[in-house]
Design a protein around this motif. Structure first.
Motif, PDB file in Angstrom:
ATOM      1  N   VAL A  43       3.512   0.031  -5.255  1.00  0.00           N
ATOM      2  CA  VAL A  43       3.571  -1.518  -4.882  1.00  0.00           C
ATOM      3  C   VAL A  43       4.912  -1.202  -3.898  1.00  0.00           C
ATOM      4  O   VAL A  43       4.866  -1.819  -2.816  1.00  0.00           O
ATOM      5  N   PHE A  44       5.419  -0.237  -4.102  1.00  0.00           N
ATOM      6  CA  PHE A  44       6.590   0.096  -3.293  1.00  0.00           C
ATOM      7  C   PHE A  44       6.223   1.224  -2.280  1.00  0.00           C
ATOM      8  O   PHE A  44       6.531   0.792  -0.807  1.00  0.00           O
ATOM      9  N   ARG A  45       5.035   1.453  -1.894  1.00  0.00           N
ATOM     10  CA  ARG A  45       4.398   2.838  -1.287  1.00  0.00           C
ATOM     11  C   ARG A  45       3.694   1.447  -0.326  1.00  0.00           C
ATOM     12  O   ARG A  45       3.639   1.516   1.045  1.00  0.00           O
ATOM     13  N   VAL A  46       2.983   0.518  -0.792  1.00  0.00           N
ATOM     14  CA  VAL A  46       2.686  -0.506   0.181  1.00  0.00           C
ATOM     15  C   VAL A  46       3.586  -1.187   0.778  1.00  0.00           C
ATOM     16  O   VAL A  46       3.864  -1.816   1.568  1.00  0.00           O
TER      17      VAL A  46
ATOM     18  N   HIS B 269       6.537   2.893 -18.804  1.00  0.00           N
ATOM     19  CA  HIS B 269       6.089   4.017 -18.030  1.00  0.00           C
ATOM     20  C   HIS B 269       4.752   3.131 -17.202  1.00  0.00           C
ATOM     21  O   HIS B 269       4.497   3.711 -15.863  1.00  0.00           O
ATOM     22  N   GLU B 270       4.252   2.376 -17.501  1.00  0.00           N
ATOM     23  CA  GLU B 270       2.944   1.545 -16.961  1.00  0.00           C
ATOM     24  C   GLU B 270       3.680   1.243 -15.911  1.00  0.00           C
ATOM     25  O   GLU B 270       2.902   1.093 -14.792  1.00  0.00           O
ATOM     26  N   VAL B 271       4.366  -0.146 -16.259  1.00  0.00           N
ATOM     27  CA  VAL B 271       4.951  -0.018 -15.006  1.00  0.00           C
ATOM     28  C   VAL B 271       5.888   0.628 -13.653  1.00  0.00           C
ATOM     29  O   VAL B 271       5.684  -0.370 -12.343  1.00  0.00           O
TER      30      VAL B 271
ATOM     31  N   VAL C 173      11.036  -4.965 -15.036  1.00  0.00           N
ATOM     32  CA  VAL C 173      10.836  -4.397 -15.950  1.00  0.00           C
ATOM     33  C   VAL C 173      11.303  -4.569 -16.990  1.00  0.00           C
ATOM     34  O   VAL C 173      11.240  -4.263 -18.677  1.00  0.00           O
ATOM     35  N   ALA C 174      12.184  -5.674 -17.158  1.00  0.00           N
ATOM     36  CA  ALA C 174      13.177  -6.167 -17.611  1.00  0.00           C
ATOM     37  C   ALA C 174      11.872  -6.634 -19.114  1.00  0.00           C
ATOM     38  O   ALA C 174      12.714  -6.119 -20.099  1.00  0.00           O
ATOM     39  N   ARG C 175      11.429  -7.199 -18.765  1.00  0.00           N
ATOM     40  CA  ARG C 175       9.987  -7.390 -19.880  1.00  0.00           C
ATOM     41  C   ARG C 175       9.390  -6.188 -20.281  1.00  0.00           C
ATOM     42  O   ARG C 175       8.964  -5.665 -21.872  1.00  0.00           O
TER      43      ARG C 175
ATOM     44  N   PHE D   9      11.001  -9.159  -8.819  1.00  0.00           N
ATOM     45  CA  PHE D   9       9.752  -8.964  -8.951  1.00  0.00           C
ATOM     46  C   PHE D   9       9.572  -7.358  -9.790  1.00  0.00           C
ATOM     47  O   PHE D   9       9.259  -7.478 -10.802  1.00  0.00           O
ATOM     48  N   ASN D  10      10.610  -6.840  -9.279  1.00  0.00           N
ATOM     49  CA  ASN D  10      11.156  -5.285  -9.944  1.00  0.00           C
ATOM     50  C   ASN D  10      11.417  -5.485 -11.174  1.00  0.00           C
ATOM     51  O   ASN D  10      11.097  -5.360 -12.584  1.00  0.00           O
ATOM     52  N   LYS D  11      12.793  -6.253 -11.295  1.00  0.00           N
ATOM     53  CA  LYS D  11      13.968  -7.203 -12.352  1.00  0.00           C
ATOM     54  C   LYS D  11      13.299  -7.338 -13.705  1.00  0.00           C
ATOM     55  O   LYS D  11      13.549  -7.289 -14.493  1.00  0.00           O
TER      56      LYS D  11
END
Length: 390
Positions: free
Chosen positions: A300-303, A291-293, A47-49, A42-44
């Motif tokens: 998400v990573f805190r959850v 920046h928004e992502v 972030v890529a888009r 999901f992160n990849k």
């Protein structure tokens, strides 16, 4: 080796207990592992888009919503901006309009220009591009879902089923099918921005049945209420015969778009653009998608940390449960242990036998977890893509 053979015989004999133990271990380990794999994918992807999209302009409001709307076409927007904002950006770079307010069978219909396909490095698998008003090209997943090929037709969804005049769906000709990109573009239908405006009613042809005096089309007329004949098609279609009658009322600069993708010429142009749209007098806002992502992924990573903490507690509970099962098993096998001891087996040998049984259970669980994790890893991109565009 003898201990391992005896342990394997015992595991085979008590299959139900062994399978339940393996299942408990697999669930405890696989859930956090699968979450880690999916979050990494999901992160990849996101972030890529986001990295591939320099700047976005949209109506004032949530910048995260604007980002997800422009990148994945899913978050609905109520406010729009004027197409004319493109002119104020041209001196600093390129602006590509995005219009996502209509759908076809609940699939987003994206109105844009040919520059979008070049920007996203999209190519056609077969058919042609957007050559004419009323044409559309389908993402690879949409074409497979609808089982469509070039020359077929797609009907837009009707926004207001109670409105008789001026709200007929548009029957769009499928001009081409796009190659797979493994992005949100695979799950969208693309049309020229002018076609999207036609669907919204900013452009139309002259065959308006509500003003027609043909008795074959109009059965009854009472003021603004019109009763149409069954001969009237329940949709609008742009053909070679009537395309010349389609026109727009008003200036294109005043027509709506939901967002603009902005590609600045250089860092200086980017800074000047951000300064202009950050002004309180600006009717629109500008954001940098990455920046928004990153802000969204931080949440998400805190959850995820809470989930992992919970997984550790569950793992400890499962381990204690396994210890209890083994302890009860030893108690039930007391006579068996005494018999083995009388046959000359030392206590160390009996301990090795129980350890071998547990080792086999954990080994089987490790195989299941590894195969499952490998399968999830192979399917992670498709799973995440489905979640992002679902």
């Amino acid at each position: 080796m003898k201990s391992m053979r005896l342990a394997w015989r015992y595991v085979q004999h008590h299959r139900m207990k062994s399978v339940l133990m393996v299942f408990c271990i697999v669930l405890t380990v696989l859930l956090p592992v699968a979450l880690g794999i999916l979050l990494s994918s999901f992160n990849k992807q996101i972030v890529a888009r986001a990295n591939a999209t320099p700047l976005l302009v949209g109506a004032r409001g949530s910048r995260v919503d604007l980002t997800m709307h422009a990148l994945y076409f899913q978050v609905p927007v109520t406010d729009t901006i004027r197409m004319g904002l493109e002119d104020s950006i041209k001196e600093f770079g390129q602006a590509i309009p995005i219009h996502v307010r209509i759908s076809a069978d609940h699939i987003p219909v994206v109105g844009t220009t040919l520059e979008y396909f070049e920007f996203r490095k999209m190519s056609l698998r077969n058919g042609d591009g957007l050559m004419r008003l009323g044409d559309c090209v389908l993402g690879s997943n949409v074409a497979r879902l609808f089982n469509k090929e070039p020359g077929d037709f797609v009907l837009t969804d009707r926004e207001n089923v109670f409105e008789i005049a001026g709200d007929y769906p548009l029957k769009m000709r499928v001009a081409g099918i796009l190659n797979r990109t493994r992005t949100a573009d695979d799950d969208a239908i693309f049309v020229d921005i002018k076609t999207a405006w036609v669907v919204e009613g900013f452009g139309h042809g002259h065959n308006d049945v509500t003003r027609s005096h043909d008795d074959n089309l109009v059965m009854d007329r009472q003021g603004n209420s019109v009763t149409l004949s069954p001969a009237v098609l329940p949709y609008t279609e742009i053909t070679d015969d009537n395309i010349g009658s389609f026109h727009f009322h008003g200036d294109f600069a005043g027509f709506p778009v939901t967002s603009l993708i902005v590609i600045p010429r250089d860092n200086r142009s980017e800074a000047l653009l951000q300064g202009r749209f950050d002004s309180s007098e600006s009717v629109a806002c500008m954001c940098k998608p990455i920046h928004e992502v990153e802000t969204l992924m931080g949440l998400v990573f805190r959850v995820q940390k809470f989930f992992y903490a919970n997984a550790i507690l569950i793992g400890v509970s499962t381990l204690l449960l396994l210890v209890l099962v083994v302890a009860l098993s030893i108690r039930l096998r007391e006579r068996e242990m005494q018999t083995m001891f009388k046959m000359g087996c030392s206590r160390a040998t009996i301990f090795k036998l129980i350890a071998a049984e547990l080792l086999l259970v954990f080994f089987c669980a490790a195989i299941v977890v590894s195969v499952s994790a490998w399968t999830i890893g192979r399917m992670a991109n498709e799973i995440v893509s489905g979640l992002l565009v679902g």
